[in-house]
Design a protein around this motif. Sequence first.
Motif, PDB file in Angstrom:
ATOM      1  N   GLY A  90       2.887   0.912  -7.487  1.00 33.78           N
ATOM      2  CA  GLY A  90       2.823  -0.466  -7.967  1.00 33.78           C
ATOM      3  C   GLY A  90       3.285  -1.463  -6.922  1.00 33.78           C
ATOM      4  O   GLY A  90       2.737  -2.569  -6.807  1.00 33.78           O
ATOM      5  N   ILE A  91       4.313  -1.092  -6.154  1.00 35.17           N
ATOM      6  CA  ILE A  91       4.826  -1.981  -5.108  1.00 35.17           C
ATOM      7  C   ILE A  91       3.757  -2.212  -4.040  1.00 35.17           C
ATOM      8  O   ILE A  91       3.495  -3.346  -3.621  1.00 35.17           O
ATOM      9  CB  ILE A  91       6.090  -1.390  -4.480  1.00 35.17           C
ATOM     10  CG1 ILE A  91       7.204  -1.276  -5.533  1.00 35.17           C
ATOM     11  CG2 ILE A  91       6.560  -2.230  -3.306  1.00 35.17           C
ATOM     12  CD1 ILE A  91       8.434  -0.562  -5.037  1.00 35.17           C
ATOM     13  N   PHE A  92       3.086  -1.127  -3.613  1.00 38.28           N
ATOM     14  CA  PHE A  92       2.066  -1.260  -2.579  1.00 38.28           C
ATOM     15  C   PHE A  92       0.813  -1.956  -3.093  1.00 38.28           C
ATOM     16  O   PHE A  92       0.160  -2.712  -2.367  1.00 38.28           O
ATOM     17  CB  PHE A  92       1.705   0.122  -2.015  1.00 38.28           C
ATOM     18  CG  PHE A  92       2.763   0.705  -1.111  1.00 38.28           C
ATOM     19  CD1 PHE A  92       2.930   0.221   0.173  1.00 38.28           C
ATOM     20  CD2 PHE A  92       3.581   1.724  -1.537  1.00 38.28           C
ATOM     21  CE1 PHE A  92       3.900   0.754   1.018  1.00 38.28           C
ATOM     22  CE2 PHE A  92       4.547   2.262  -0.707  1.00 38.28           C
ATOM     23  CZ  PHE A  92       4.707   1.769   0.580  1.00 38.28           C
ATOM     24  N   GLN A  93       0.451  -1.681  -4.344  1.00 37.09           N
ATOM     25  CA  GLN A  93      -0.774  -2.262  -4.891  1.00 37.09           C
ATOM     26  C   GLN A  93      -0.711  -3.782  -4.954  1.00 37.09           C
ATOM     27  O   GLN A  93      -1.734  -4.464  -4.855  1.00 37.09           O
ATOM     28  CB  GLN A  93      -1.052  -1.672  -6.276  1.00 37.09           C
ATOM     29  CG  GLN A  93      -1.580  -0.250  -6.214  1.00 37.09           C
ATOM     30  CD  GLN A  93      -1.607   0.445  -7.568  1.00 37.09           C
ATOM     31  OE1 GLN A  93      -1.033  -0.046  -8.542  1.00 37.09           O
ATOM     32  NE2 GLN A  93      -2.273   1.588  -7.628  1.00 37.09           N
ATOM     33  N   ASP A 100      -8.545  -1.374  -2.150  1.00 40.30           N
ATOM     34  CA  ASP A 100      -9.235  -0.173  -1.663  1.00 40.30           C
ATOM     35  C   ASP A 100      -8.281   0.977  -1.368  1.00 40.30           C
ATOM     36  O   ASP A 100      -8.682   2.032  -0.880  1.00 40.30           O
ATOM     37  CB  ASP A 100     -10.050  -0.497  -0.408  1.00 40.30           C
ATOM     38  CG  ASP A 100      -9.183  -1.011   0.739  1.00 40.30           C
ATOM     39  OD1 ASP A 100      -7.959  -1.137   0.541  1.00 40.30           O
ATOM     40  OD2 ASP A 100      -9.730  -1.279   1.834  1.00 40.30           O
ATOM     41  N   GLY A 101      -6.978   0.790  -1.628  1.00 40.42           N
ATOM     42  CA  GLY A 101      -6.009   1.864  -1.418  1.00 40.42           C
ATOM     43  C   GLY A 101      -5.464   1.931  -0.015  1.00 40.42           C
ATOM     44  O   GLY A 101      -4.746   2.880   0.315  1.00 40.42           O
ATOM     45  N   LYS A 138      -5.378   2.698   9.417  1.00 42.35           N
ATOM     46  CA  LYS A 138      -5.126   2.180   8.077  1.00 42.35           C
ATOM     47  C   LYS A 138      -4.011   2.973   7.398  1.00 42.35           C
ATOM     48  O   LYS A 138      -3.920   4.186   7.560  1.00 42.35           O
ATOM     49  CB  LYS A 138      -6.405   2.236   7.222  1.00 42.35           C
ATOM     50  CG  LYS A 138      -7.485   1.270   7.673  1.00 42.35           C
ATOM     51  CD  LYS A 138      -8.683   1.319   6.729  1.00 42.35           C
ATOM     52  CE  LYS A 138      -9.761   0.313   7.156  1.00 42.35           C
ATOM     53  NZ  LYS A 138     -10.922   0.343   6.229  1.00 42.35           N
ATOM     54  N   PHE A 139      -3.212   2.270   6.643  1.00 39.56           N
ATOM     55  CA  PHE A 139      -2.058   2.860   5.961  1.00 39.56           C
ATOM     56  C   PHE A 139      -2.477   3.318   4.561  1.00 39.56           C
ATOM     57  O   PHE A 139      -2.766   2.489   3.678  1.00 39.56           O
ATOM     58  CB  PHE A 139      -0.941   1.821   5.875  1.00 39.56           C
ATOM     59  CG  PHE A 139       0.306   2.293   5.190  1.00 39.56           C
ATOM     60  CD1 PHE A 139       1.170   3.181   5.800  1.00 39.56           C
ATOM     61  CD2 PHE A 139       0.623   1.824   3.919  1.00 39.56           C
ATOM     62  CE1 PHE A 139       2.336   3.605   5.168  1.00 39.56           C
ATOM     63  CE2 PHE A 139       1.775   2.240   3.279  1.00 39.56           C
ATOM     64  CZ  PHE A 139       2.631   3.134   3.910  1.00 39.56           C
ATOM     65  N   ASN A 140      -2.578   4.625   4.356  1.00 38.29           N
ATOM     66  CA  ASN A 140      -2.959   5.193   3.067  1.00 38.29           C
ATOM     67  C   ASN A 140      -1.703   5.305   2.210  1.00 38.29           C
ATOM     68  O   ASN A 140      -0.996   6.302   2.234  1.00 38.29           O
ATOM     69  CB  ASN A 140      -3.592   6.570   3.285  1.00 38.29           C
ATOM     70  CG  ASN A 140      -4.119   7.175   1.994  1.00 38.29           C
ATOM     71  OD1 ASN A 140      -3.677   6.815   0.902  1.00 38.29           O
ATOM     72  ND2 ASN A 140      -5.066   8.099   2.121  1.00 38.29           N
TER      73      ASN A 140
END
Length: 602
Positions: A90-93, A100-101, A138-140
């Motif tokens: 949730g923090i990253f979203q 796109d994740g 990119k950071f997954n």
Amino acid sequence: MAYLDSSDAPDEEETFYMQCRAAYLSVFRSSLTNISSKRELCRVLQLAGRNPSQATLDEYWKMGTTHMNFDDFCTILKKEWKTENNELMGIFQKLDTNGDGYLTHSKVENLLTTGGDKMTPEEVQAIFSLSDINKDGKFNYAEFCQQLVSTAEKCQTASLMKLQSDAKLKRQNFGSHPDSPPKPSLTSATQSQPPETTWSDPDVTLRKESRTSSRSSSARSRRSSLSNVVTATPSISKWHHTFMRGCFFLDEGGTISSLQYKLHLPQTSNVTLSIQPMSLDQRADKPCLWMNVDTALFVMLAGDVEADSTLVCFTDTKDKEKYIWRGELKAGLYYLLPFSSGCKLKKRSRKTVANKSIELVYKTVSGEFDLSRDFREALSEIFDMIDLDGNGLLSLEEYNFLELMISGEECKMGTWAICRENFDMRKNQLTKQGFMELTLMEATEKGGDSDDLWTLVETMGYNRMLELVEACPFQIDIDCESTQPSLQPLRLDSGLSILNQALQKSITLEGAAKPLKGQDHVLIYTYRGEHRVSSLIVNKSNQKVTVSVNNKHNSNCCSSRGLNVFAIEVPARTKMVCQHVLPINEKQDWTYNCVESLLISK
């Protein structure tokens, strides 16, 4: 759980405490080991699936706190939520505007190095190495969150499997109450450190806000939460090792003495200290009677004067004959004080069967004196015992420890210069061959008389059959992370007072106190370790007291006093060590149930 017999499935509370133990043993060798720093508290909480913020750590590790035990840890764990994957996601979203994740490396790096608790570029790159699977810049964050949560779960699972497979660990007393929930109590004294596995800085942790605070949705709040993301990747640290030898000796009164040492740490470091009896190479076909002697090492931070020195820690865990302490020590000068309880190193009769004794010196066919083979073997062992740095040579300082024990006088530089001219030496140090030559010269000058030679071997703990029965050689090992320790011998025998000070302090800090029946001003402190029980009598009254001590209800125990029943006299307003107790057979259960009572008060 999968690791428990379904016929004996635990209830929710039992499962919780098993998980507590599993997390604790991911960091420490035993649940009897204390948490000794805020950093260790952070580690063990992370391995229990929590992600404590700095505010959370400060809440529990308050100013003045110096240690927490397993019970304290369980109490904290009950209050803190387990970090869930969805919460982290949730923090990253909220930052993933495209949905796109993925987040760009530049965006995440800017966020973590400019806002909140700033991270270093190296720490950010460590995070990227875990989350950029395709190496596309990119950071997954989904992969990262999964790894973050699963790492703690894997550590817990491994420890749970160990608990189930290792019967010895299952029998340990976990915390103060092995079969019941712990009572909350935050304590304060310094203790130990985790095993060899090292982790990246635990202050770098994914934070969640305190329950009592409102969760802000501002970019600044999100940056603060992300600025301390944990990288649960083992870090590679360089460890530095040093060691020093020594020996416990019994004097005529039965008092045990040994060399004491000083340790200098240039900087604060994780440290592993150990002490153990030392076998001697010349004993391949002879029993080493001293190898079952208990040893310990007390560590005191040196003060401006010796009386102001402060007890920091002591070896409290055991692996075979080795007694160990692990923890963090601050930069500075420390005294290392070897200790043996006297339960297994005791005075023995020096008389042998039919009063026989080994021949030390004999005459050869040419009429010259020579040392017997048995005596040479004993001398070789004595050489190894006083070769403190183990380099195969005796410096003047090392040789003087032997001279002080035998005659009370040191060898002067002029005499040492004569030795250099007449005996085998290298780098101004006496070789083992030179040591033999020196001893032979002394025997020859006495016309083969062995009296002085017997003074030498008996002072070093040998009987007339050249069996080492009243001494215990030992070795101290020091391992420091990222700094080179300096370990030097300090003195012989004269430091018993500081050892007694350390011993008494350890019992009062780690032991439980109870008043003597009918005497509120007389307290009995009892330290109950895994491998030793020590008791201390504190007389706060203005009268001398005589206390009766009864060990008859103990089982499989031996006392340093050598008696089941004895009395000890404690002067007014003083404290005195009562006794030390060890198991006779460590492979069997042992019970300590001593009864103390007042005999005389006047």
